[in-house]
Design a protein around this motif. Structure first.
Motif, PDB file in Angstrom:
ATOM      1  N   MET A  61       0.828  -1.208   0.000  1.00  0.00           N
ATOM      2  CA  MET A  61       0.000   0.000   0.000  1.00  0.00           C
ATOM      3  C   MET A  61       0.862   1.258   0.000  1.00  0.00           C
ATOM      4  N   ALA A  62       2.008   1.179   0.644  1.00  0.00           N
ATOM      5  CA  ALA A  62       2.916   2.326   0.663  1.00  0.00           C
ATOM      6  C   ALA A  62       3.430   2.645  -0.735  1.00  0.00           C
ATOM      7  N   ARG A  63       3.701   1.614  -1.520  1.00  0.00           N
ATOM      8  CA  ARG A  63       4.196   1.815  -2.878  1.00  0.00           C
ATOM      9  C   ARG A  63       3.132   2.428  -3.783  1.00  0.00           C
ATOM     10  N   ALA A  64       1.851   2.186  -3.445  1.00  0.00           N
ATOM     11  CA  ALA A  64       0.762   2.664  -4.298  1.00  0.00           C
ATOM     12  C   ALA A  64       0.317   4.073  -3.938  1.00  0.00           C
ATOM     13  N   THR A  65       0.874   4.643  -2.878  1.00  0.00           N
ATOM     14  CA  THR A  65       0.439   5.956  -2.390  1.00  0.00           C
ATOM     15  C   THR A  65       1.651   6.795  -1.998  1.00  0.00           C
ATOM     16  N   SER A  66       1.393   8.070  -1.685  1.00  0.00           N
ATOM     17  CA  SER A  66       2.482   8.936  -1.232  1.00  0.00           C
ATOM     18  C   SER A  66       2.128   9.773  -0.012  1.00  0.00           C
ATOM     19  N   ARG A  67       0.853   9.785   0.399  1.00  0.00           N
ATOM     20  CA  ARG A  67       0.431  10.611   1.532  1.00  0.00           C
ATOM     21  C   ARG A  67      -0.348   9.839   2.591  1.00  0.00           C
ATOM     22  N   LEU A  68      -1.034   8.804   2.222  1.00  0.00           N
ATOM     23  CA  LEU A  68      -1.915   8.076   3.136  1.00  0.00           C
ATOM     24  C   LEU A  68      -1.160   7.446   4.295  1.00  0.00           C
ATOM     25  N   GLY A  69      -1.637   7.686   5.529  1.00  0.00           N
ATOM     26  CA  GLY A  69      -1.074   7.026   6.704  1.00  0.00           C
ATOM     27  C   GLY A  69      -1.403   5.546   6.713  1.00  0.00           C
ATOM     28  N   LEU A  70      -0.503   4.734   7.258  1.00  0.00           N
ATOM     29  CA  LEU A  70      -0.623   3.278   7.200  1.00  0.00           C
ATOM     30  C   LEU A  70      -0.368   2.679   8.579  1.00  0.00           C
ATOM     31  N   GLY A  71      -1.389   2.035   9.161  1.00  0.00           N
ATOM     32  CA  GLY A  71      -1.261   1.541  10.526  1.00  0.00           C
ATOM     33  C   GLY A  71      -1.319   0.035  10.642  1.00  0.00           C
ATOM     34  N   ALA A  72      -0.524  -0.496  11.573  1.00  0.00           N
ATOM     35  CA  ALA A  72      -0.513  -1.928  11.873  1.00  0.00           C
ATOM     36  C   ALA A  72      -0.784  -2.132  13.352  1.00  0.00           C
ATOM     37  N   THR A  73      -1.427  -3.248  13.675  1.00  0.00           N
ATOM     38  CA  THR A  73      -1.705  -3.629  15.063  1.00  0.00           C
ATOM     39  C   THR A  73      -0.649  -4.626  15.524  1.00  0.00           C
ATOM     40  N   LEU A  74       0.091  -4.275  16.571  1.00  0.00           N
ATOM     41  CA  LEU A  74       1.133  -5.155  17.111  1.00  0.00           C
ATOM     42  C   LEU A  74       1.013  -5.202  18.632  1.00  0.00           C
TER      43      LEU A  74
ATOM     44  N   LEU B  32      10.775   3.679   4.819  1.00  0.00           N
ATOM     45  CA  LEU B  32      10.468   3.410   3.409  1.00  0.00           C
ATOM     46  C   LEU B  32       9.235   4.172   2.920  1.00  0.00           C
ATOM     47  N   SER B  33       8.276   4.414   3.813  1.00  0.00           N
ATOM     48  CA  SER B  33       7.055   5.134   3.425  1.00  0.00           C
ATOM     49  C   SER B  33       7.202   6.636   3.584  1.00  0.00           C
ATOM     50  N   LYS B  34       8.376   7.069   4.014  1.00  0.00           N
ATOM     51  CA  LYS B  34       8.669   8.484   4.226  1.00  0.00           C
ATOM     52  C   LYS B  34       7.784   9.104   5.324  1.00  0.00           C
ATOM     53  N   GLY B  35       7.649   8.357   6.418  1.00  0.00           N
ATOM     54  CA  GLY B  35       7.001   8.892   7.599  1.00  0.00           C
ATOM     55  C   GLY B  35       5.486   8.797   7.607  1.00  0.00           C
ATOM     56  N   ARG B  36       4.939   7.631   7.252  1.00  0.00           N
ATOM     57  CA  ARG B  36       3.475   7.513   7.184  1.00  0.00           C
ATOM     58  C   ARG B  36       2.923   6.364   8.017  1.00  0.00           C
ATOM     59  N   VAL B  37       3.710   5.827   8.933  1.00  0.00           N
ATOM     60  CA  VAL B  37       3.308   4.619   9.650  1.00  0.00           C
ATOM     61  C   VAL B  37       2.763   4.939  11.035  1.00  0.00           C
ATOM     62  N   ALA B  38       1.757   4.151  11.442  1.00  0.00           N
ATOM     63  CA  ALA B  38       1.205   4.214  12.798  1.00  0.00           C
ATOM     64  C   ALA B  38       1.252   2.827  13.413  1.00  0.00           C
ATOM     65  N   TRP B  39       1.455   2.796  14.713  1.00  0.00           N
ATOM     66  CA  TRP B  39       1.428   1.556  15.475  1.00  0.00           C
ATOM     67  C   TRP B  39       0.175   1.566  16.343  1.00  0.00           C
ATOM     68  N   ASN B  40      -0.771   0.681  16.036  1.00  0.00           N
ATOM     69  CA  ASN B  40      -1.929   0.485  16.902  1.00  0.00           C
ATOM     70  C   ASN B  40      -1.490  -0.420  18.054  1.00  0.00           C
TER      71      ASN B  40
ATOM     72  N   TYR C 278      -3.867  17.335   0.459  1.00  0.00           N
ATOM     73  CA  TYR C 278      -2.882  17.209   1.538  1.00  0.00           C
ATOM     74  C   TYR C 278      -1.940  18.409   1.514  1.00  0.00           C
ATOM     75  N   ARG C 279      -1.842  19.059   2.645  1.00  0.00           N
ATOM     76  CA  ARG C 279      -0.874  20.152   2.779  1.00  0.00           C
ATOM     77  C   ARG C 279       0.405  19.660   3.440  1.00  0.00           C
ATOM     78  N   THR C 280       0.402  18.432   3.923  1.00  0.00           N
ATOM     79  CA  THR C 280       1.520  17.872   4.661  1.00  0.00           C
ATOM     80  C   THR C 280       1.892  16.519   4.073  1.00  0.00           C
ATOM     81  N   SER C 281       3.035  15.976   4.515  1.00  0.00           N
ATOM     82  CA  SER C 281       3.542  14.739   3.922  1.00  0.00           C
ATOM     83  C   SER C 281       3.482  13.544   4.852  1.00  0.00           C
ATOM     84  N   THR C 282       3.748  13.740   6.144  1.00  0.00           N
ATOM     85  CA  THR C 282       3.800  12.623   7.071  1.00  0.00           C
ATOM     86  C   THR C 282       2.469  12.477   7.808  1.00  0.00           C
ATOM     87  N   LEU C 283       2.244  11.302   8.371  1.00  0.00           N
ATOM     88  CA  LEU C 283       1.009  11.064   9.112  1.00  0.00           C
ATOM     89  C   LEU C 283       0.914  11.969  10.330  1.00  0.00           C
TER      90      LEU C 283
END
Length: 439
Positions: free
Chosen positions: A96-109, A129-137, A426-431
């Motif tokens: 999903m990161a490769r298919a987008t450039s702004r969307l935040g991406l979260g995983a549950t760990l 790798l996603s240039k600052g778009r990851v969240a940790w649930n 989007y006015r910003t780049s990271t989540l």
């Protein structure tokens, strides 16, 4: 309390790598895609849909196993298509990161099951790798089956799990600062790749967690992954107030939402945090139609696809009690023991109270804050909750994949944007920047 008119709501999409999200009958709908659950294109497509609609992000709910609490086995879940994670979200998010450039991406760990060094290394790799778009649930796990899958006899007590989680988060935060932002020199002539004085050991030592470090991974564009949490118990709220930048809330109704938000803000103040340091997003399900009447017909159609047994099995899994053996009048909270999620229990209790129904009937109601209507009607209800100060936005749980999120993005998002309630670009780049961008 009403919010400033210029303030924008935040939207995060709830996703699963399986046949259904939270609606037990959703996978049976004619619009539900089932043939591509194991295909990369499924996840690329939904990521693009959400990014085109300017969502802050999405996250995958996950379980480290297969639910088998209901009737002591997994038959109901497998046969009737319950919430099953067919793929590890950490393998899907890079796609999903490769298919987008702004969307935040979260995983549950899980902090209970996974080592902090492993968590820190995996998440920061993806964040870089996603240039600052990851969240940790951040979850502490709520089922014995998960503990047993990881070689434990049982889950630790609930409060102990949160004490351990505090240390896991502290350790990860230290590991994520192993490299200073300016550590790289990249001087070929002098033969200096990086400055070792700008790389640091973590040397974290808590009561239950120890890690030396350093990570071999530099800081990401947003410094480190965004922390997301969904605890509803008293101890869970305390954890969220201390750490969370996004809170996934599941209260029913404006009064309960507002009380929850006020409680979290009061707790945050004790940690020196301001209300704007976290976005409280309320779980909401929207069924959208061309008119209110058509939307109502759609809701009645998909709800008729629900098998009561699977609805009960879903509640069995979330509260940690086999609802097939439940007898009216028993205290559900006592039966939960060391399993289950406080938020799920509260939803059952709120449905029972508000609709004056039995616990068993309440256990079959799986869609809190269900909004059914034409785009303007859905936007009206969301605006009402948002303006009332009940939340900072919404976690949208789909009924069918991908059509629920597609319909919302196609028809409700433009209405919210027209009202000035949502960003148009989007006015910003990271989540983290998305979440702090109120304009």
């Amino acid at each position: 309390m009403s919010l400033p008119l210029s303030r924008k709501m935040h939207l995060v999409a709830y996703l699963k790598t399986g046949p259904t999200a939270l609606h037990p009958g959703g996978w049976r709908h004619p619009e539900a895609r089932l043939d591509d659950i194991l295909e990369p294109a499924r996840y690329e497509h939904i990521a693009r849909v959400l990014e085109d609609a300017c969502f802050d992000g999405c996250f995958f709910a996950d379980l480290q196993g297969l639910y088998d609490i209901h009737k002591g086995g997994f038959e109901t879940y497998v046969q009737q298509g319950g919430q099953i994670s067919f793929l590890d979200p950490m393998t899907v998010l890079p796609i999903m990161a490769r298919a987008t450039s702004r969307l935040g991406l979260g995983a549950t760990l899980s902090t209970t099951l996974l080592n902090p060094y492993h968590i820190a290394r995996s998440l920061l790799s993806l964040d870089v790798l996603s240039k600052g778009r990851v969240a940790w649930n951040v979850v502490t796990s709520a089922t014995e089956l998960e503990a047993q899958n990881y070689g434990l006899e049982a889950l630790p007590p609930k409060d102990t799990r949160y004490d351990h989680a505090d240390e896991v988060v502290e350790a990860c935060l230290k590991l994520w600062k192993s490299w200073d932002p300016d550590a790289f020199v990249l001087d070929k002539a002098r033969g200096i790749f990086a400055d070792p004085s700008r790389v640091h050991y973590a040397n974290y030592a808590g009561r239950t967690v120890r890690t030396r470090g350093p990570l071999s991974i530099p800081q990401s564009a947003q410094g480190h992954p965004v922390l997301m949490q969904a605890g509803a118990s008293d101890r869970g709220r305390e954890f969220a107030a201390r750490w969370a930048e996004v809170i996934f809330a599941a209260q029913r109704g404006i009064a309960d939402m507002t009380a929850f938000r006020a409680d979290i803000h009061a707790r945050m103040a004790r940690y020196g945090r301001a209300p704007g340091d976290t976005a409280i997003l309320v779980q909401t399900t929207c069924i959208v139609g061309e008119t209110d009447a058509i939307a109502q017909e759609k809701a009645e159609f998909v709800n008729a696809l629900i098998e009561d047994e699977l609805a009960l099995a879903s509640t069995s899994s979330s509260v940690g009690v086999d609802m097939s053996r439940y007898r009216e009048g028993e205290a559900l909270e006592k039966l939960m023991g060391n399993q289950g999620m406080a938020g799920s229990l509260q939803l059952v209790e709120q449905a029972q109270r508000d609709e004056k129904i039995s616990v068993t009937e309440a256990a079959k109601r799986r869609q809190p804050n269900l909004i059914v209507g034409a785009p303007a009607t859905v936007a009206d209800r969301m605006e009402e909750m948002f303006r009332a100060g009940a939340c900072d936005g919404f976690v949208l749980t789909p009924v069918t994949h991908p059509s629920s999120h597609e319909a919302f993005a196609r028809s409700v998002v433009p209405e919210l944007q027209r009202r000035g309630l949502m960003r148009t670009h989007y006015r910003t780049s990271t989540l983290r920047e998305h979440l702090r961008d109120a304009g």
